[in-house]
Design an enzyme around this catalytic site. Sequence first.
Site, PDB file in Angstrom:
ATOM      1  N   SER A 197      -4.898  -1.167 -59.553  1.00 55.27           N
ATOM      2  CA  SER A 197      -3.568  -0.584 -59.660  1.00 55.27           C
ATOM      3  C   SER A 197      -3.311  -0.054 -61.054  1.00 55.27           C
ATOM      4  O   SER A 197      -3.711  -0.663 -62.060  1.00 55.27           O
ATOM      5  CB  SER A 197      -2.509  -1.647 -59.322  1.00 55.27           C
ATOM      6  OG  SER A 197      -1.225  -1.214 -59.658  1.00 55.27           O
ATOM      7  N   LYS A 198      -2.598   1.081 -61.124  1.00 53.64           N
ATOM      8  CA  LYS A 198      -2.232   1.635 -62.431  1.00 53.64           C
ATOM      9  C   LYS A 198      -1.156   0.782 -63.098  1.00 53.64           C
ATOM     10  O   LYS A 198      -1.019   0.798 -64.325  1.00 53.64           O
ATOM     11  CB  LYS A 198      -1.743   3.069 -62.265  1.00 53.64           C
ATOM     12  CG  LYS A 198      -0.472   3.218 -61.449  1.00 53.64           C
ATOM     13  CD  LYS A 198      -0.046   4.668 -61.322  1.00 53.64           C
ATOM     14  CE  LYS A 198       1.240   4.804 -60.501  1.00 53.64           C
ATOM     15  NZ  LYS A 198       1.650   6.207 -60.355  1.00 53.64           N
ATOM     16  N   ARG A 199      -0.373   0.063 -62.306  1.00 48.78           N
ATOM     17  CA  ARG A 199       0.706  -0.753 -62.880  1.00 48.78           C
ATOM     18  C   ARG A 199       0.162  -2.019 -63.542  1.00 48.78           C
ATOM     19  O   ARG A 199       0.755  -2.548 -64.467  1.00 48.78           O
ATOM     20  CB  ARG A 199       1.717  -1.114 -61.797  1.00 48.78           C
ATOM     21  CG  ARG A 199       2.449   0.086 -61.230  1.00 48.78           C
ATOM     22  CD  ARG A 199       3.431  -0.326 -60.151  1.00 48.78           C
ATOM     23  NE  ARG A 199       4.119   0.831 -59.595  1.00 48.78           N
ATOM     24  CZ  ARG A 199       3.639   1.584 -58.617  1.00 48.78           C
ATOM     25  NH1 ARG A 199       2.449   1.304 -58.093  1.00 48.78           N
ATOM     26  NH2 ARG A 199       4.307   2.627 -58.157  1.00 48.78           N
ATOM     27  N   ASN A 200      -0.948  -2.501 -63.018  1.00 46.22           N
ATOM     28  CA  ASN A 200      -1.575  -3.688 -63.594  1.00 46.22           C
ATOM     29  C   ASN A 200      -3.066  -3.405 -63.713  1.00 46.22           C
ATOM     30  O   ASN A 200      -3.874  -3.874 -62.921  1.00 46.22           O
ATOM     31  CB  ASN A 200      -1.320  -4.911 -62.710  1.00 46.22           C
ATOM     32  CG  ASN A 200      -1.841  -6.186 -63.326  1.00 46.22           C
ATOM     33  OD1 ASN A 200      -2.009  -6.269 -64.549  1.00 46.22           O
ATOM     34  ND2 ASN A 200      -2.129  -7.182 -62.504  1.00 46.22           N
TER      35      ASN A 200
END
Length: 494
Positions: free
Chosen positions: A253-256
Site C-alpha cells: 500500500s502507498k499509505r503504509n
Amino acid sequence: MTVRTRFAPSPTGSLHIGGLRTALFNWMLAKSKGGQFILRIEDTDQTRFDPTALQTLMEALRWAGLQWDEGPEVGGAYGPYVQSERLAHYQEWAHWLVAQGKAYKCFCTPERLKQVNEEKARRKQPPGYDRFCRNLSAAEVAEREAQGLPYVIRFKMPLTGKTVAQDLLRGEIAFDNSTLQDAVLLKSDGFPTYHLAVVVDDYLMKITHVLRANEWLPSYPLHVQLWQAFGWEMPVFVHLPVMLNPNGSGKMSKRNPPKDQHGNIIPVFVHDYMREGYLPEAMVNFLASVGWTFGEDRDVFSVEEALARFNVADINPNNSAFPVEKLGWLNGVYIRNLAVDDLAERLKPFFEAAGYTVDMDKLRTITPALQTRLKTLREAVDLAGFLFADYATFAAPPHDLLIQKKMDAASSAAILQKSVALIEALPAFDTASLLAAFSAKTSEWGVNNSQLFGVLRVAVSAQKISPPTFETMETLGKPETLRRLRLAIASLSG
C-alpha cells in the site's frame, strides 16, 4: 471464440505494481490465445480524476511492452474507450432496468442516508440503505419527479436465497442475498458507478475473460445479478491473488509503504521502478512468476517463452508475498545479459537525468566494468557519475578516504609517487597493461592489493566505491589520471 481481455484502470494516480501484474496476466491470456487486449479507462469517479494519470499509465504499460490492441490513442470497433465519453450507454441501460422493474429511482437525500446509518449504528446493525424508495408507488415516484427532485438509480437485489457465481480459479462461490445492498448504478449527475459501467462495457466490448484482483470478490454477486438482469452471457471471471508485503503482513500500500529486511522502503508504483532503472524485461519476468510458475525450476524466462505455456488456470489463487530480493537479483541477471552497446544506451538517460553530459565513447569504455556490479541502471550514476563531471572541478579527496588500512599519509603519498612514475613509463595505457604493471609491484613496494588499489581508486575517483580502478583510469585517460594522482599527493603532503 476469440479471446478478448481488458485492463480497466482508473486514472487517479500512478499505476500500482499490482495493477501492472493484473494487466500482464490479461495481456498474456489474450496473446497466448491469439486474441485482443483492450485498454479501457474507467474515469467515472470525477472527484478523484487526475488529468496527468492517463499518460503516465499508458507510459508504464508501453514500458513493460503491454501494447493494447484497442483503446486510447489506438481506437477500435467498440470505442470510445474512456467511460466519461460513454455516458449515454450507461443512462440507457440504467433506465432500461427501471422500466423492466429490476431497478428503481431513489430520491433519498444524503442527510436521510446519514440518519439511516446512524440509527442502524445505535441498533448495532450493519450500515446500508434501508430500501425506502424501493417500495414507492408509481404515483409517489411521479410526484417526486414532478417536483424536480434529484435521484439515483439503485439495483433491486434479490432479498432471499443465494447468488451463486463461478470463478475459474476458485470454483463455485455462493453469497447470501440477505447480506447484499441495493447498490447505486447511476448517480444523480448522470454518471454511472463502477458496477453498472463495468458490466455494460464488458458486454458491449465483447470481453470474454475478466481477470481482476480478488479485492473485487465482495462486489461479484452484484455483477452476477446485473448480468442476469440484462439477460447477457457472462464472461469467464478470474479473481487474481493480490501481492502482499515481503513479510506477508498485508497488501502493498502507498499509505503504509512496505520495507525490505534492511528497513528500506519498497516502491509500490511502476514509475518508481522505472526511475530506479529496472529493466522492463526483468519486471515482466518477475511479475509473471508472482502467482504463476513457468516450470522446469526456471526463474529466468522470456515473455515469448511464457506465452508458449501460459494457462490462466495454473495461477495460484492464494495471495503471495512480494519477493523484492528476487526482483533485484533478476534485474541484475538481465543487466549482465545485455550487449555492452545496448546497456550503454540504457544507462545514458540515467546519467543525463543526474545532470551529466554523456560522452558515449567514454560510457561504452566503462560499461563492461559497471555491468558486473549493477542491480539497477540508476546505481551506475553513483558508481561512475564522476567520470562525466567537469574534470576542472575535481578536487583531491580528503585524507581519511585516501589513507588505507595500516597506512599513513606519508606511506600513501609515497605509493602514489611511485604510481605516477610507473604510469609515465608505460608504453600503453589500458586496463590490461595497468593491471599487469601494478600487480607486479605490490611485493616490491611492500603493500598488498587492497592497499595499493584502494589508494589509487580513491585518488582518481574521490569515492570509496567506484568501477574497477584500472577501468576507471583507462576511461579518464592518462593525462587526467596523472593529474588526479598528483593532486592526491599534494593533499597528503600538504
